[in-house]
Design an enzyme around this catalytic site. Structure first.
Site, PDB file in Angstrom:
ATOM      1  N   LYS A  76       0.840  -1.200   0.000  1.00 52.17           N
ATOM      2  CA  LYS A  76       0.000   0.000   0.000  1.00 52.17           C
ATOM      3  C   LYS A  76       0.876   1.252   0.000  1.00 52.17           C
ATOM      4  O   LYS A  76       1.936   1.274   0.631  1.00 52.17           O
ATOM      5  CB  LYS A  76      -0.878  -0.035   1.250  1.00 52.17           C
ATOM      6  CG  LYS A  76      -1.851   1.093   1.425  1.00 52.17           C
ATOM      7  CD  LYS A  76      -2.640   0.861   2.700  1.00 52.17           C
ATOM      8  CE  LYS A  76      -3.739   1.882   2.896  1.00 52.17           C
ATOM      9  NZ  LYS A  76      -4.556   1.573   4.087  1.00 52.17           N
ATOM     10  N   SER A  79      -9.107   1.826   2.854  1.00 53.84           N
ATOM     11  CA  SER A  79      -8.206   2.626   2.062  1.00 53.84           C
ATOM     12  C   SER A  79      -7.170   1.808   1.289  1.00 53.84           C
ATOM     13  O   SER A  79      -6.410   2.359   0.491  1.00 53.84           O
ATOM     14  CB  SER A  79      -7.473   3.631   2.971  1.00 53.84           C
ATOM     15  OG  SER A  79      -6.733   2.975   3.986  1.00 53.84           O
ATOM     16  N   SER A 122      -9.622  -0.930   6.758  1.00 51.57           N
ATOM     17  CA  SER A 122      -8.955  -0.660   5.483  1.00 51.57           C
ATOM     18  C   SER A 122      -8.260  -1.852   4.852  1.00 51.57           C
ATOM     19  O   SER A 122      -7.862  -1.789   3.693  1.00 51.57           O
ATOM     20  CB  SER A 122      -7.956   0.488   5.654  1.00 51.57           C
ATOM     21  OG  SER A 122      -8.638   1.703   5.850  1.00 51.57           O
TER      22      SER A 122
END
Length: 531
Positions: free
Chosen positions: A129, A204, A228
């Protein structure tokens, strides 16, 4: 300082230049919603590369360790498929294939010379990420203001993964500020869901979810402060794990996202056995516990009792979620908790000031909604509507959180009188959201995941089924808890959510990661046996 739009244009051009030009393909038109089959039919990957990218993490590691497949060819295969995935759903931020291939070649050379692997993740490509720093690369995290800021060292987790033999090769898209359950920012734009591009991939860690769903990475690292990891895993039909954390507040924790439960176990076992507490003072000193994995505290897996949480008393899940719970209940033994506002109060303390200071460097706007068109920010969700709370009030909220954790602990222990096993409930099976992947901008409720962050319970995501318009028709209106519950009910249209994955989460107690993984394996095997 150049205007922020100039910085974005320059960064996007650099990103395009980082893609090998002979890996560019002609993607299907936007009207093609399901693009999951495209990577294998576009002509870029040969048969061996398709086989490699369709292989589970366990089998990949075995073939890499035996030198049946080299790290270079495995990294090449996943890099090519990742680039195809990016052209379909816009999931990547940093692309560093040459660097990854150089690392893979070093691993191949070491194995050839010594006959030994570098570590338990030897040769495995891993995506990360765009929150996790890698030396020499920008970590933009959805902010224009962070373009041009290059990391002078790796994040501790990156060092641990490299020590374990992994090959970082791409980083993935996130929302501006990270604090959204969708993935859109002013630098890289919007990531879509490969099963239905009119739907969100979640957030996210939405770039990770979309990439792994298209098998452009065998295993990715997301982070989770309120769902997330779990939301994009659930929306994209993956396995994922939100580990525990012992800290007083509610921190973001890193965890794996992958197409196989074996990948979850391999990641967790490798990382914790690398003794990360010797590199990070906040890491829990806890090695992989094989007894816990064998469910020593859960009757060694005999007569497991799961509590089913049908809804959270705030929002009733859509029909596909209800059906997935029924499927899981039928396949496994059956034995919910409540949510609270504590998590959002802790999140919001000072966050408006944080967002304002960060974006003020370039003047980029703070994104107020993930809607495709202009919507009322007051109902868009996930942005604090005030300036947060004072330090004193934050202390009171954290004290309240500790009290709530004690109440839940007592309640869980008290279930021993109801299970018939002599033990409390072994785990909770519940929705990861009241809906599957929503249309863009409509994912406005995350309490099905945030409650477990507040309680610091580990939770694993596992796939159950997909939306079936025949089996998952709209149900008659129920007695709505409030107007928002009604809004969620009215959002549902089986055709709109067509083909979306349906996943659930299995929740255990604090620091029970090994047991949660094992119990998820048991549930997953039971579901597989009924298909």
């Amino acid at each position: 300082m150049p205007h922020w739009t100039t910085l974005v244009a320059e960064k996007k051009q650099r990103q395009l230049q980082s893609i090998p030009q002979d890996w560019l393909v002609t993607p299907p038109p936007d009207s093609t919603l399901d693009v999951t089959s495209f990577p294998e039919t576009c002509g870029l990957l040969n048969a061996r590369e398709i086989e490699i990218t369709n292989t589970s993490v366990d089998a990949l590691l075995e073939r890499l360790a035996s030198a049946e497949w080299t790290a270079v060819e495995v990294t090449t295969a996943f890099s090519k498929r990742a680039i195809v995935a990016h052209q379909l759903v816009n999931c990547l931020t940093e692309i560093f294939v040459d660097r990854a291939l150089a690392r893979a070649a070093e691993l191949d050379d070491y194995l050839k010379k010594t006959g030994k692997v570098v570590g338990p993740l030897h040769g495995l490509p891993i995506s990360l990420k765009d929150q996790i720093c890698i030396k020499g690369l920008e970590t933009i995290m959805g902010y224009v203001s962070w373009i041009g800021q290059y990391a002078d060292k790796n994040a501790v987790l990156v060092d641990v993964l490299i020590e374990c033999g992994a090959v970082p090769f791409v980083r993935t898209n996130v929302p501006q500020t990270l604090m959204w359950p969708e993935s859109f920012n002013s630098v890289f734009g919007r990531t879509t869901n490969p099963y239905n591009r009119s739907l969100t991939s979640g957030g996210s860690s939405g770039g990770e979810g979309a990439l792994i769903a298209l098998k452009g990475s065998p295993l990715g690292v997301g982070s989770d402060i309120g769902g997330s990891i779990r939301i994009p895993s659930a929306f994209c039909g993956l396995y994922g794990l939100r580990p525990s954390y012992w800290a007083y507040s509610v921190p973001s924790v890193f965890g794996p996202m992958t197409n196989s439960l074996g990948g979850v176990k391999a990641f967790m076992k490798a990382v914790v056995n690398a003794k990360p507490w010797l590199k990070d003072p906040l890491a829990v000193r806890k090695k992989w516990d094989e007894d816990e994995y064998n469910l020593a505290d859960h009757g060694y897996g005999k007569d497991l009792c799961f509590a089913i949480m049908w809804n959270d008393g705030v929002v009733v899940p859509h029909p596909p979620i209800r059906r997935s719970l029924e499927i899981t209940k039928a396949a496994t033994p059956e034995g919910g908790p409540q949510s609270s506002t504590v998590q959002s109060d802790i999140w919001n303390a000072g966050s408006p000031e944080d967002f304002m200071i960060t974006t003020s460097v370039t003047g980029e706007p703070i994104i107020s909604t993930m809607e495709l068109d202009d919507a009322d920010p007051a109902v868009s969700g996930f942005r604090p509507q005030n300036g947060g709370i004072t330090a004193y009030k934050l202390w009171q909220v954290q004290k309240l959180r500790q009290n709530i954790r004690k109440e839940y602990l007592d309640h869980w222990e008290a279930t021993a009188s109801e299970t018939g096993t002599g033990r409390p409930v072994d785990a909770i099976i519940c929705p990861a959201a009241p809906f599957v992947a929503t249309p863009h901008g409509k994912n406005k409720y995350a309490n099905y995941t945030t409650v477990w962050n507040s309680l610091d319970y580990p939770a694993a995501i596992f796939p159950v089924t997909t939306v079936d318009s025949t089996l998952d028709g709209q149900e008659p209106p129920h007695g709505f808890y409030d107007d928002f519950d009604k809004y969620v009910y009215e959002m549902y249209d089986p055709e709109k959510f067509k083909n979306a994955p349906v996943c659930l989460q299995l929740v255990g107690r604090t620091l029970e990661e090994e047991a949660v993984i094992k119990m998820t394996e048991i549930v997953d095997a039971a579901l597989t046996a009924t298909k």
